[in-house]
Write a protein that holds these residues in place. Structure first.
Motif, PDB file in Angstrom:
ATOM      1  N   ASN A  29       0.837  -1.194   0.000  1.00 26.87           N
ATOM      2  CA  ASN A  29       0.000   0.000   0.000  1.00 26.87           C
ATOM      3  C   ASN A  29       0.875   1.248   0.000  1.00 26.87           C
ATOM      4  O   ASN A  29       1.635   1.483   0.924  1.00 26.87           O
ATOM      5  CB  ASN A  29      -0.905  -0.015   1.230  1.00 26.87           C
ATOM      6  CG  ASN A  29      -1.824   1.177   1.303  1.00 26.87           C
ATOM      7  OD1 ASN A  29      -1.846   2.027   0.416  1.00 26.87           O
ATOM      8  ND2 ASN A  29      -2.590   1.245   2.362  1.00 26.87           N
ATOM      9  N   ASN A  30       0.737   2.058  -1.046  1.00 27.14           N
ATOM     10  CA  ASN A  30       1.468   3.319  -1.156  1.00 27.14           C
ATOM     11  C   ASN A  30       0.462   4.461  -1.189  1.00 27.14           C
ATOM     12  O   ASN A  30       0.050   4.902  -2.255  1.00 27.14           O
ATOM     13  CB  ASN A  30       2.361   3.332  -2.397  1.00 27.14           C
ATOM     14  CG  ASN A  30       3.269   4.530  -2.472  1.00 27.14           C
ATOM     15  OD1 ASN A  30       3.351   5.312  -1.544  1.00 27.14           O
ATOM     16  ND2 ASN A  30       3.957   4.675  -3.587  1.00 27.14           N
ATOM     17  N   ASP A  31       0.014   4.879  -0.010  1.00 22.73           N
ATOM     18  CA  ASP A  31      -0.984   5.951   0.113  1.00 22.73           C
ATOM     19  C   ASP A  31      -2.237   5.656  -0.698  1.00 22.73           C
ATOM     20  O   ASP A  31      -2.747   6.512  -1.423  1.00 22.73           O
ATOM     21  CB  ASP A  31      -0.383   7.300  -0.284  1.00 22.73           C
ATOM     22  CG  ASP A  31       0.728   7.727   0.666  1.00 22.73           C
ATOM     23  OD1 ASP A  31       0.603   7.459   1.882  1.00 22.73           O
ATOM     24  OD2 ASP A  31       1.724   8.311   0.186  1.00 22.73           O
ATOM     25  N   GLY A  32      -2.723   4.427  -0.573  1.00 23.37           N
ATOM     26  CA  GLY A  32      -3.968   4.045  -1.244  1.00 23.37           C
ATOM     27  C   GLY A  32      -3.793   3.479  -2.632  1.00 23.37           C
ATOM     28  O   GLY A  32      -4.756   3.012  -3.237  1.00 23.37           O
ATOM     29  N   LEU A  65       7.150   1.441   3.154  1.00 25.15           N
ATOM     30  CA  LEU A  65       5.743   1.084   2.986  1.00 25.15           C
ATOM     31  C   LEU A  65       5.352  -0.059   3.920  1.00 25.15           C
ATOM     32  O   LEU A  65       4.265  -0.045   4.506  1.00 25.15           O
ATOM     33  CB  LEU A  65       5.464   0.708   1.526  1.00 25.15           C
ATOM     34  CG  LEU A  65       5.669   1.828   0.506  1.00 25.15           C
ATOM     35  CD1 LEU A  65       5.446   1.315  -0.900  1.00 25.15           C
ATOM     36  CD2 LEU A  65       4.784   3.028   0.805  1.00 25.15           C
ATOM     37  N   ARG A  68       4.795   1.216   7.407  1.00 21.45           N
ATOM     38  CA  ARG A  68       3.522   1.942   7.553  1.00 21.45           C
ATOM     39  C   ARG A  68       2.321   1.006   7.563  1.00 21.45           C
ATOM     40  O   ARG A  68       1.335   1.262   8.258  1.00 21.45           O
ATOM     41  CB  ARG A  68       3.352   2.943   6.408  1.00 21.45           C
ATOM     42  CG  ARG A  68       4.091   4.219   6.625  1.00 21.45           C
ATOM     43  CD  ARG A  68       3.680   5.254   5.609  1.00 21.45           C
ATOM     44  NE  ARG A  68       4.820   5.489   4.724  1.00 21.45           N
ATOM     45  CZ  ARG A  68       4.749   5.947   3.499  1.00 21.45           C
ATOM     46  NH1 ARG A  68       3.589   6.224   2.953  1.00 21.45           N
ATOM     47  NH2 ARG A  68       5.834   6.133   2.787  1.00 21.45           N
TER      48      ARG A  68
END
Length: 158
Positions: A29-32, A65, A68
C-alpha cells in the motif's frame, strides 16, 4: 471465484503451482495505491502455513511502505501458453495458465533467521545447494510474507 471450474482447491496443489513459478509480484500500500514489485522468492510450508521469502538492498521505499502498513497482496503465475484456433475465417485465442493469488503480512527477517531464508531462495532456483557469500548476505535485507489466505486457478485448453 467466478470460474469455480478453474479453481485449484487442494492446498498441496496450490503449493505445487507456487513451486513452479519464478516471480512473485508483491503489492504494498502506497498511500492508497498499489506499489507492485516483481521479486525472486523462496518459500517454506509448515503445518499448512506458507511463508514467502524475499531479499533486497538494505533500504528503500518498500521497507518504508511495509513499516507503515504490513499488509500485502501477491500474485504469481506460470505455465502460460497462447492457444489459437481457427475455424474457417473465424479465429479465437485464449491462454492456458496456472496462477496463485493471496494476501498476508510482511515481516523483516531477523539476522538469526537470515541464513535459512536465503537458503530457501537459493533452493527455489537451483537444484544443487549453492553456498553464498556471507559478506554479501551481511549487506542484504531479507523480508517475508506470512501468507494468511491463498487461492489457485488453472486453465488447460483441451
Amino acid at each position: 471465484m467466478r470460474r469455480s471450474d478453474r479453481e485449484i482447491k487442494d492446498f498441496d496443489s496450490i503449493v505445487a503451482v507456487m513451486q513452479k513459478c519464478d516471480v512473485c509480484r508483491l503489492a504494498l500500500n502506497n498511500d492508497g495505491y498499489p506499489y507492485i514489485l516483481p521479486l525472486n522468492f523462496g518459500l517454506t510450508v509448515a503445518d499448512g502455513r506458507i511463508e514467502l521469502y524475499f531479499h533486497g538492498a538494505m533500504e528503500g521505499l518498500k521497507y518504508e511502505l511495509m513499516e507503515r502498513d504490513s499488509r500485502a497482496g501477491f500474485e504469481m503465475d506460470c505455465a502460460r501458453r497462447l492457444v489459437m484456433e481457427q475455424k474457417g475465417e473465424i479465429c479465437s485465442c485464449t491462454m492456458e495458465y496456472e496462477s496463485v493469488i493471496g494476501r498476508g503480512h510482511m515481516e523483516i527477517v531477523p539476522d538469526e533467521e537470515k541464513h535459512g531464508a536465503l537458503q530457501s531462495l537459493m533452493e527455489h532456483y537451483h537444484e544443487n545447494v549453492l553456498p553464498f557469500s556471507e559478506a554479501v548476505a551481511a549487506r542484504t535485507k531479507v523480508f517475508k510474507l506470512v501468507v494468511e489466505s491463498v487461492t489457485g486457478k488453472a486453465r488447460k485448453k483441451t
